[in-house]
Design a protein around this motif. Structure first.
Motif, PDB file in Angstrom:
ATOM      1  N   SER A   4       0.821  -1.201   0.000  1.00 55.03           N
ATOM      2  CA  SER A   4       0.000   0.000   0.000  1.00 55.03           C
ATOM      3  C   SER A   4       0.860   1.258   0.000  1.00 55.03           C
ATOM      4  O   SER A   4       0.352   2.354   0.200  1.00 55.03           O
ATOM      5  N   TRP A   5       2.149   1.089  -0.220  1.00 55.97           N
ATOM      6  CA  TRP A   5       3.096   2.212  -0.161  1.00 55.97           C
ATOM      7  C   TRP A   5       2.828   3.174  -1.310  1.00 55.97           C
ATOM      8  O   TRP A   5       2.755   2.785  -2.469  1.00 55.97           O
ATOM      9  N   ASP A   6       2.700   4.476  -0.984  1.00 51.67           N
ATOM     10  CA  ASP A   6       2.538   5.488  -2.019  1.00 51.67           C
ATOM     11  C   ASP A   6       3.237   6.763  -1.572  1.00 51.67           C
ATOM     12  O   ASP A   6       4.002   6.756  -0.592  1.00 51.67           O
ATOM     13  N   THR A   7       2.998   7.862  -2.254  1.00 55.61           N
ATOM     14  CA  THR A   7       3.751   9.088  -1.968  1.00 55.61           C
ATOM     15  C   THR A   7       3.474   9.636  -0.576  1.00 55.61           C
ATOM     16  O   THR A   7       4.305  10.380  -0.037  1.00 55.61           O
ATOM     17  N   THR A   8       2.341   9.288   0.017  1.00 54.39           N
ATOM     18  CA  THR A   8       2.071   9.741   1.383  1.00 54.39           C
ATOM     19  C   THR A   8       3.005   9.071   2.389  1.00 54.39           C
ATOM     20  O   THR A   8       3.121   9.529   3.528  1.00 54.39           O
ATOM     21  N   SER A   9       3.663   8.011   1.978  1.00 59.58           N
ATOM     22  CA  SER A   9       4.592   7.289   2.853  1.00 59.58           C
ATOM     23  C   SER A   9       5.975   7.936   2.890  1.00 59.58           C
ATOM     24  O   SER A   9       6.816   7.546   3.705  1.00 59.58           O
ATOM     25  N   MET A 244       2.308   5.910 -11.063  1.00 61.28           N
ATOM     26  CA  MET A 244       2.431   4.615 -10.398  1.00 61.28           C
ATOM     27  C   MET A 244       3.775   3.970 -10.738  1.00 61.28           C
ATOM     28  O   MET A 244       4.419   3.349  -9.875  1.00 61.28           O
ATOM     29  N   LEU A 247       6.641   4.952  -8.478  1.00 61.77           N
ATOM     30  CA  LEU A 247       6.652   4.575  -7.063  1.00 61.77           C
ATOM     31  C   LEU A 247       7.830   3.663  -6.687  1.00 61.77           C
ATOM     32  O   LEU A 247       8.432   3.857  -5.618  1.00 61.77           O
ATOM     33  N   TYR A 251      10.318   4.608  -3.761  1.00 56.82           N
ATOM     34  CA  TYR A 251      10.502   3.674  -2.652  1.00 56.82           C
ATOM     35  C   TYR A 251      11.999   3.413  -2.458  1.00 56.82           C
ATOM     36  O   TYR A 251      12.519   3.476  -1.329  1.00 56.82           O
ATOM     37  N   TYR A 278       1.560  -1.593  -6.258  1.00 58.39           N
ATOM     38  CA  TYR A 278       2.376  -0.805  -5.345  1.00 58.39           C
ATOM     39  C   TYR A 278       3.744  -1.456  -5.155  1.00 58.39           C
ATOM     40  O   TYR A 278       3.892  -2.663  -5.337  1.00 58.39           O
TER      41      TYR A 278
END
Length: 315
Positions: A4-9, A244, A247, A251, A278
């Motif tokens: 579920s990792w995205d830019t908010t992480s 996407m 990401l 990461y 993700y």
């Protein structure tokens, strides 16, 4: 967490300086945009300065106060790489993050300014030389990272030391696969060398999966008939977005739990390799893990480019 990792992480990146090659469009642009939005000072290292300036304007329009600068870099020209590195070092003594992103995909047979097959010369040798030119600056930076963008197409690659430049029977997809396999062999060997000297630097590889970018469309259509271009456009319809696709790069660039030497890509819900989804830690093929081939490729790359990572020996 992966899955579920995205830019908010991504944590705040203020105080970091980042160089992203090939960042005027596609995955490189998306990664640069996010890092700038998170507070990093981002250098768009691009061949076409005009397009780079347009990309910088788009980022600064969307994110007021974003720190973005454009510098000219042609990875198909060893002199350009030398000039870029000299220009960078004349202004800055540290580099927190180098993202080796730029690339060309399945063009007709062409050569770099220095006579290398375009894909091998740009995708691998260009980034090898760039990293080598900046190695002292990278080593001088606490907690620095180098991210190497490869591709799932590395599975099609074999390092043909007898004809690295495809002077006999050029096959565009096989040549692309060789260049992407070379990216991984370089990333893993670089990480092993960094670990051997206990450097405070990590090298992490990644791939975007199947993402809709100019590279995808051009790869299917460059130098081909309208049928080839149509296939490229059709492929982009079914690919995930460039955002996407960026990401895994983000990461690899920012995730605190990475130790170095990992390969990041899209994952399925089961956590396995995928071309969409993700990002998380995935696996590359057995050829990318061959230490003997990696060592030989490193030595050949030094000979071809004239760039040696002497700082790794004297650190």
């Amino acid at each position: 967490m992966a899955g579920s990792w995205d830019t908010t992480s991504i944590p705040n990146q203020s105080g970091k300086r980042v160089v992203v090659t090939g960042s005027n469009s596609g995955i490189g642009f998306e990664a640069a945009k996010v890092l700038a939005a998170k507070g990093a000072e981002v250098i768009l290292a691009v061949r076409n300065v005009e397009k780079g300036n347009q990309a910088a304007d788009r980022i600064q329009t969307q994110f007021k106060g974003a720190k973005v600068e454009v510098m000219e870099l042609d990875l198909a020209d060893l002199d350009s790489i030398h000039h870029f590195a000299d220009a960078y070092r004349s202004r800055w003594s540290t580099l927190e993050l180098l993202i080796n992103n730029a690339g060309v995909m399945v063009p007709p047979f062409r050569q770099t300014k220095d006579g290398f097959e375009l894909q091998f010369g740009t995708n691998h040798l260009g980034h090898f030389a760039l990293t080598g030119r900046l190695i002292e600056t990278i080593l001088a930076t606490p907690k620095a990272r180098v991210v190497v963008v490869s591709s799932a197409a590395h599975t099609r690659g074999v390092i043909n030391f007898d004809d690295l430049n495809w002077t006999r029977g050029y096959k565009r997809w096989a040549a692309y696969g060789q260049s992407k396999l070379a990216n991984l062999l370089f990333a893993y060997e670089f990480e092993r060398k960094l670990e051997a000297i206990h450097a405070d630097v990590k090298c992490i590889a990644c791939h975007p999966g199947f993402a809709a970018t100019n590279l995808t469309a051009a790869g299917f259509g460059l130098g081909k008939s309208w049928i080839g271009k149509s296939v490229g456009e059709f492929a982009n319809v079914f690919a995930q977005s460039a955002a996407m696709g960026a990401l895994p790069t983000l990461y690899a660039a920012t995730e605190s739990g990475l130790k170095g030497g990992e390969y990041i890509g899209p994952t399925s819900r089961s956590g396995r390799n995928s071309m969409r989804g993700y990002p998380g830690i995935v696996t590359s093929n057995h050829r990318s893990m061959d230490k003997d081939v990696a060592k030989r490729l490193w030595e050949v790359s030094e000979e071809l480019t004239g760039v040696r990572f002497a700082a790794l020996d004297s650190f």
